[in-house]
Design a protein around this motif. Structure first.
Motif, PDB file in Angstrom:
ATOM      1  N   UNK A   1      26.114  51.735  33.663  1.00 13.29           N
ATOM      2  CA  UNK A   1      26.864  51.417  34.859  1.00 13.29           C
ATOM      3  C   UNK A   1      26.637  49.989  35.325  1.00 13.29           C
ATOM      4  N   UNK A   2      27.609  49.418  36.033  1.00 15.34           N
ATOM      5  CA  UNK A   2      27.490  48.031  36.510  1.00 15.34           C
ATOM      6  C   UNK A   2      26.608  47.948  37.751  1.00 15.34           C
TER       7      UNK A   2
ATOM      8  N   UNK B   1      36.407  37.207  41.695  1.00 17.07           N
ATOM      9  CA  UNK B   1      35.246  37.605  40.899  1.00 17.07           C
ATOM     10  C   UNK B   1      35.626  38.700  39.908  1.00 17.07           C
ATOM     11  N   UNK B   2      35.167  38.529  38.663  1.00 19.15           N
ATOM     12  CA  UNK B   2      35.363  39.526  37.609  1.00 19.15           C
ATOM     13  C   UNK B   2      33.988  40.096  37.270  1.00 19.15           C
ATOM     14  N   UNK B   3      33.868  41.414  37.306  1.00 13.28           N
ATOM     15  CA  UNK B   3      32.592  42.073  37.054  1.00 13.28           C
ATOM     16  C   UNK B   3      32.385  42.295  35.561  1.00 13.28           C
ATOM     17  N   UNK B   4      31.142  42.126  35.117  1.00 18.55           N
ATOM     18  CA  UNK B   4      30.824  42.333  33.706  1.00 18.55           C
ATOM     19  C   UNK B   4      29.414  42.896  33.576  1.00 18.55           C
ATOM     20  N   UNK B   5      29.237  43.736  32.566  1.00 15.40           N
ATOM     21  CA  UNK B   5      27.910  44.285  32.304  1.00 15.40           C
ATOM     22  C   UNK B   5      27.776  45.718  32.755  1.00 15.40           C
ATOM     23  N   UNK B   6      27.746  46.646  31.798  1.00 15.95           N
ATOM     24  CA  UNK B   6      27.468  48.042  32.103  1.00 15.95           C
ATOM     25  C   UNK B   6      28.653  48.919  32.441  1.00 15.95           C
TER      26      UNK B   6
ATOM     27  N   UNK C   1      30.997  51.463  31.903  1.00 15.14           N
ATOM     28  CA  UNK C   1      31.008  52.431  30.810  1.00 15.14           C
ATOM     29  C   UNK C   1      31.815  53.692  31.062  1.00 15.14           C
ATOM     30  N   UNK C   2      32.520  53.741  32.193  1.00 13.76           N
ATOM     31  CA  UNK C   2      33.311  54.941  32.483  1.00 13.76           C
ATOM     32  C   UNK C   2      34.399  54.622  33.501  1.00 13.76           C
ATOM     33  N   UNK C   3      35.313  55.554  33.652  1.00 16.34           N
ATOM     34  CA  UNK C   3      36.354  55.411  34.659  1.00 16.34           C
ATOM     35  C   UNK C   3      35.728  55.398  36.056  1.00 16.34           C
ATOM     36  N   UNK C   4      34.663  56.168  36.230  1.00 16.22           N
ATOM     37  CA  UNK C   4      33.969  56.195  37.522  1.00 16.22           C
ATOM     38  C   UNK C   4      33.396  54.824  37.867  1.00 16.22           C
ATOM     39  N   UNK C   5      32.890  54.108  36.842  1.00 19.49           N
ATOM     40  CA  UNK C   5      32.369  52.753  37.072  1.00 19.49           C
ATOM     41  C   UNK C   5      33.476  51.822  37.550  1.00 19.49           C
ATOM     42  N   UNK C   6      34.632  51.911  36.904  1.00 15.42           N
ATOM     43  CA  UNK C   6      35.764  51.069  37.296  1.00 15.42           C
ATOM     44  C   UNK C   6      36.211  51.390  38.720  1.00 15.42           C
ATOM     45  N   UNK C   7      36.272  52.661  39.041  1.00  7.32           N
ATOM     46  CA  UNK C   7      36.670  53.061  40.390  1.00  7.32           C
ATOM     47  C   UNK C   7      35.665  52.570  41.424  1.00  7.32           C
TER      48      UNK C   7
END
Length: 240
Positions: free
Chosen positions: A176-177, A193-198, A200-206
């Motif tokens: 996860x991020x 800002x663009x997030x990067x690192x970790x 790993x799932x749709x939940x992380x994106x949400x």
């Protein structure tokens, strides 16, 4: 929010590292251009490319692979790794790269970032890779005493089009991020800002989308290759 599929290049192949360790590379595709076309076929709007060898060498190393990707798709791509002078920036933009990411030079030569952002409006991003809040450079081999947020703020009025923020401890770890740190940075600057690192799932994106900061997007690599994140499904969810 835009989802940026990542293609990390090492020795001409598409790989993923674990926490930036070049000795812990997993090869996912011997043909990076074919990998790019797979992502494009699934509907991605951008591609995120990293020249890993170049980041350590201080100059482009996987140029042939990048050029092959640019030749085969019209989908805009951003590239980081080993881009440390104006000539290299100019070369990549002339070859059709939509966005150049400057990382190490953002710390060591911030004047170059400002000069490039002025010369190429909308095409210069800053890559801020942090380990415990402090910026790492030279392919993450060196950790500085520069605070990630302070570095981002220093480019606030210089025409930088995006900040790519990577939490090194999360990168490639599928854990996860760092939503809290990303949100704080996103709210500290007006630069997208663009997030990067970790991721790993749709939940992380949400979680990133709903974090309370107006993030431009998120980068995902290993999760897409491993199948933990379905690109089509993720793109549809983010649009919805």
């Amino acid at each position: 929010m835009i989802l940026y599929p990542a293609i990390d290049l090492k020795d001409g192949k598409a790989v993923r590292l674990l926490r930036g360790d070049m000795d812990k590379a997993t090869v996912f595709n011997d043909d990076p251009a074919a990998q790019a076309m797979e992502f494009v076929a699934q509907g991605c709007e951008w591609l995120h490319l990293v020249d890993l060898n170049g980041a350590f060498a201080g100059e482009p190393v996987n140029a042939a692979a990048v050029e092959s990707i640019l030749a085969q798709t019209k989908t805009p791509a951003q590239l980081g790794g080993g881009i440390r002078d104006m000539k290299t920036i100019e070369t990549w933009i002339s070859k059709g790269l939509a966005r150049v990411i400057l990382g190490t030079v953002a710390v060591e030569n911030p004047a170059l970032v400002r000069e490039a952002a002025k010369a190429f409006p909308g095409k210069i991003a800053v890559g801020i890779d942090a380990r415990d809040g402090k910026v790492a450079t030279k392919g993450w081999a060196e950790t500085t005493d520069v605070d990630a947020t302070d570095l981002a703020r220093s480019f606030e009025d210089d025409g930088v089009c995006a900040i790519i923020y990577t939490d090194i401890n999360r990168d490639g770890a599928m854990q996860g991020p760092n939503v809290e740190a990303t949100e704080a940075l996103g709210n500290a600057v007006s630069i997208p800002v663009i997030a990067s690192g970790g991721v790993s799932s749709l939940a992380d994106l949400n979680a990133l989308r709903d974090c309370g900061a107006p993030l431009n997007g998120a980068i995902s690599g290993r999760a897409l290759y491993d199948g933990a994140l379905d690109l089509k499904e993720a793109l549809a969810a983010l649009k919805g």
